[in-house]
Design a protein around this motif. Structure first.
Motif, PDB file in Angstrom:
ATOM      1  N   GLU A 141      17.436   0.612  63.490  1.00  0.00           N
ATOM      2  CA  GLU A 141      17.765   1.158  62.040  1.00  0.00           C
ATOM      3  C   GLU A 141      19.313   1.291  61.808  1.00  0.00           C
ATOM      4  O   GLU A 141      19.882   1.617  60.898  1.00  0.00           O
ATOM      5  N   ARG A 142      20.093   1.050  63.052  1.00  0.00           N
ATOM      6  CA  ARG A 142      21.472   1.105  62.747  1.00  0.00           C
ATOM      7  C   ARG A 142      22.218  -0.352  62.459  1.00  0.00           C
ATOM      8  O   ARG A 142      21.707  -1.275  63.275  1.00  0.00           O
ATOM      9  N   PRO A 143      23.080  -0.334  61.670  1.00  0.00           N
ATOM     10  CA  PRO A 143      23.742  -1.736  61.580  1.00  0.00           C
ATOM     11  C   PRO A 143      24.450  -1.952  62.740  1.00  0.00           C
ATOM     12  O   PRO A 143      24.984  -1.454  63.382  1.00  0.00           O
ATOM     13  N   GLY A 144      24.422  -3.453  63.235  1.00  0.00           N
ATOM     14  CA  GLY A 144      25.314  -3.951  64.166  1.00  0.00           C
ATOM     15  C   GLY A 144      24.556  -3.252  65.482  1.00  0.00           C
ATOM     16  O   GLY A 144      25.282  -3.439  66.662  1.00  0.00           O
ATOM     17  N   PHE A 506      27.021  -3.821  68.849  1.00  0.00           N
ATOM     18  CA  PHE A 506      27.962  -4.768  68.910  1.00  0.00           C
ATOM     19  C   PHE A 506      28.848  -4.589  67.717  1.00  0.00           C
ATOM     20  O   PHE A 506      29.390  -5.584  67.286  1.00  0.00           O
ATOM     21  N   SER A 507      28.963  -3.403  67.247  1.00  0.00           N
ATOM     22  CA  SER A 507      29.680  -3.139  65.924  1.00  0.00           C
ATOM     23  C   SER A 507      30.805  -2.446  66.289  1.00  0.00           C
ATOM     24  O   SER A 507      31.152  -1.945  67.208  1.00  0.00           O
ATOM     25  N   ASP A 508      31.799  -2.005  65.156  1.00  0.00           N
ATOM     26  CA  ASP A 508      32.919  -1.147  65.201  1.00  0.00           C
ATOM     27  C   ASP A 508      32.866   0.337  65.251  1.00  0.00           C
ATOM     28  O   ASP A 508      33.558   1.154  65.038  1.00  0.00           O
ATOM     29  N   ALA A 509      31.485   0.867  64.895  1.00  0.00           N
ATOM     30  CA  ALA A 509      31.193   2.010  64.686  1.00  0.00           C
ATOM     31  C   ALA A 509      30.033   2.385  65.461  1.00  0.00           C
ATOM     32  O   ALA A 509      29.661   1.699  66.325  1.00  0.00           O
ATOM     33  N   ALA A 510      29.842   3.884  65.921  1.00  0.00           N
ATOM     34  CA  ALA A 510      28.896   4.309  66.738  1.00  0.00           C
ATOM     35  C   ALA A 510      28.123   5.480  65.900  1.00  0.00           C
ATOM     36  O   ALA A 510      28.337   6.601  66.120  1.00  0.00           O
ATOM     37  N   PRO A 511      27.443   5.052  65.005  1.00  0.00           N
ATOM     38  CA  PRO A 511      26.332   5.946  64.242  1.00  0.00           C
ATOM     39  C   PRO A 511      25.218   6.403  65.046  1.00  0.00           C
ATOM     40  O   PRO A 511      24.845   5.835  65.961  1.00  0.00           O
TER      41      PRO A 511
END
Ligand code: NAD
Length: 520
Positions: A141-144, A506-511
């Motif tokens: 459900e989280r991008p990246g 593998f994204s630049d955020a950590a939601p």
């Protein structure tokens, strides 16, 4: 040793000139108590096997652990190649090993060979599986982000097996366990030690030839104490137990106490139901095989027969003539259909069951006694554990009564008569066990009911096929007090691995999941 026995043993390179080592963890050893292999047909002592001492068992468990730590890094298709070689080595000795099963366990030769064939089949299955033990990629459900479900090897699998399938049950476990990257330690029944020594010799040759530690497929022969020590060991990640309900209940508790994994394959109390529209030319021989095959010593043997009132007299008269045609014989002889019970103790259990039936007022339609010793003497079988297959008709069907709800591991068939399918299904489901069941009908409506939510509650639910004689493709096992285990085909392999749910960012955020905000 008789020529009959020595021919079979020498074809498998088993020498009985001295005691046989019953422990293998890369090398053969064993200085513990002696277990005797006794031929159930003649009473002859076939061999004396040295079981594991407690220290040898602990050493074997440690070797198996070390072997696992190496083996888990062998790529799965390479493990499949080992299984392919094991399959070939077994196929090369199929007849000899089948004859040994017949000699030591007492089942007829074609069933002994069939058991080895089952190991060959499941090894084939394991070869295929070694390239198909796939995990999954799950939508995040989280991008990246990505979620993987990864199957990894589980560890050490302890296989405790029963006397009645001294080769195939280990085969089911070893093939899946090895394909999954585990090491296995086998504690077979102490009354079939030669089968386990012969199988382990074949497998260890293949492993050693490939530079794989032999302890990947270890063996510890021994009795109850050795079984208990395997079950209690922290080295053993999963215990796969096949045997009686009483022992399985203990094993289940002990493994649960230490939060290990457990797979239980326990007793059955299997029913066949025959509807008025059934094809009796198929149903009668199938019930005959189900009840009498392996002298009633299969977990899936037919123990209860429920006949529709309209066909009951005809069915029983045909079944009785088949029973009357049986002659007890040496299970190694190609014409024999009825071999002995495995032990003298089993004869006692058979006799008590018959006494219980008689004292409850049941009609003994056929059998009910051990064979006349004179008849057996004429064929040299007076030392064997032969009993007459029995058909009994209790005064009524009461599934709360021990007569109906106990598994007697002998050829005793109890018969009841019903009027409606629903009644027969309630009798089928009314016992504690839930392994196999079979309905004989040509009416689609009966079939639909039988395999649906109001139908049979057993793990194996057959239609126009007897209760015994499963193929390896489908998962095998039973519900309720049979233990809920599944082995062999289907999705059974999924129990032999350790599943990891891996979420990768593998994204630049950590939601955070579910939109949780922890930034303050
Ligand atoms: P059993 O329970 O006496 O023995 C099974 C194994 O457990 C043997 O290796 C035995 O040495 C070991 N053992 C005994 N006590 C132990 C303990 N306290 N702790 C750990 N291990 C112990 O069974 P059996 O007489 O060899 O076999 C017959 C039974 O097996 C029948 O009930 C039959 O239905 C069942 N069975 C079930 C299946 C199945 O797949 N459901 C298949 C074959 C046999």
């Amino acid at each position: 040793l008789s020529t009959r026995a020595s021919t079979i043993l020498s074809a498998l390179e088993i020498s009985t000139s001295k005691e046989i080592s019953g422990v293998y963890d890369g090398t053969w050893k064993g200085t513990g108590d002696i277990v005797e292999s006794v031929c159930p047909t003649t009473g002859e002592i076939l061999a004396r096997v040295q079981s594991a001492t407690p220290k040898e068992l602990q050493d074997a468990l440690e070797s198996t652990r070390e072997a696992y730590e190496l083996f888990r890094n062998v790529p799965a298709p390479r493990r499949g190649e080992l299984l392919r070689q094991i399959r070939e080595a077994l196929a090369a000795k199929r007849e000899e090993l089948g004859a040994l099963v017949s000699l030591e366990m007492g089942k007829i030769r074609t069933e002994g060979v069939g058991e080895v064939q089952e190991f060959i089949d499941i090894a084939d299955y394991g070869v295929g599986l070694s390239r198909m033990m796939n995990g999954r990629v799950v939508a995040s459900e989280r991008p990246g982000h990505s979620i993987l479900e990864v199957p990894n090897p589980l560890g050490v699998v302890g296989v405790l097996s029963a006397f009645n399938f001294p080769v195939a049950v280990y085969g089911w476990n070893l093939s899946l366990s090895l394909a999954a990257g585990n090491a296995t330690i086998w504690k077979p029944s102490p009354s079939t030690p030669l089968c386990s020594v012969a199988v382990t010799k074949i497998i260890s040759c293949v492993l050693e030839k490939n530079g794989i530690p032999g302890a990947v497929a270890g063996l510890v022969i021994g009795g109850k104490e050795i079984g208990e020590a395997v079950v209690e060991s922290e080295h053993v990640d999963m215990v796969s137990f096949t045997g009686s309900e009483a022992v399985g209940r203990q094993v289940g508790k002990v493994v649960q106490t230490r939060f290990g994994k457990v797979l239980l394959e326990l007793g059955g109390n299997n029913a066949a139901i025959v509807m008025p529209d059934a094809d009796l030319s198929l149903a009668v021989p199938a019930v005959f095989f189900g009840a009498v095959g392996t002298a009633g010593q299969r977990c899936t043997s037919t123990r209860r027969l429920y006949l529709h009132r309209s066909i009951a007299p005809e069915f029983l008269s045909k079944l009785k003539s088949l029973y009357a045609s049986l002659i007890p014989g040496d299970p190694l002889h190609p014409n024999t259909l009825l071999g002995p019970l495995h032990t003298k103790a089993a004869v006692g259990i058979y006799s008590s069951a018959i006494e219980r039936l008689k004292s409850s007022g049941a009609e003994i339609l056929f059998g009910g006694n051990v064979y006349d010793q004179d008849l057996l003497r004429k064929t040299g079988l007076e030392g064997g554990n032969f009993v007459t297959p029995t058909i009994a008709i209790p005064t009524k069907v009461n599934v709360k009564d021990d007569i109906w709800r106990t598994e007697t591991f002998a050829p005793v068939l109890t018969v009841g008569v019903f009027d409606e399918l629903e009644e027969a299904i309630s009798w089928n489901n009314g016992v504690p066990q839930g392994l196999s069941s079979s309905l004989w009908t040509r009416d689609l409506r009966n079939l639909g009911k039988w395999i649906g939510p109001e139908g049979s509650d057993t793990g194996i639910v057959n239609v126009n096929v007897g209760t015994s004689g499963a193929e390896i493709g489908a998962a095998f096992g039973g519900n309720k007090t049979t233990g809920w285990g599944r082995e062999s085909g289907g999705d059974a392999w999924k129990q032999y691995v350790r599943w990891s749910a891996c979420t990768i960012n593998f994204s630049d955020a950590a939601p955070l999941a579910q939109g949780v905000d922890f930034s303050g």
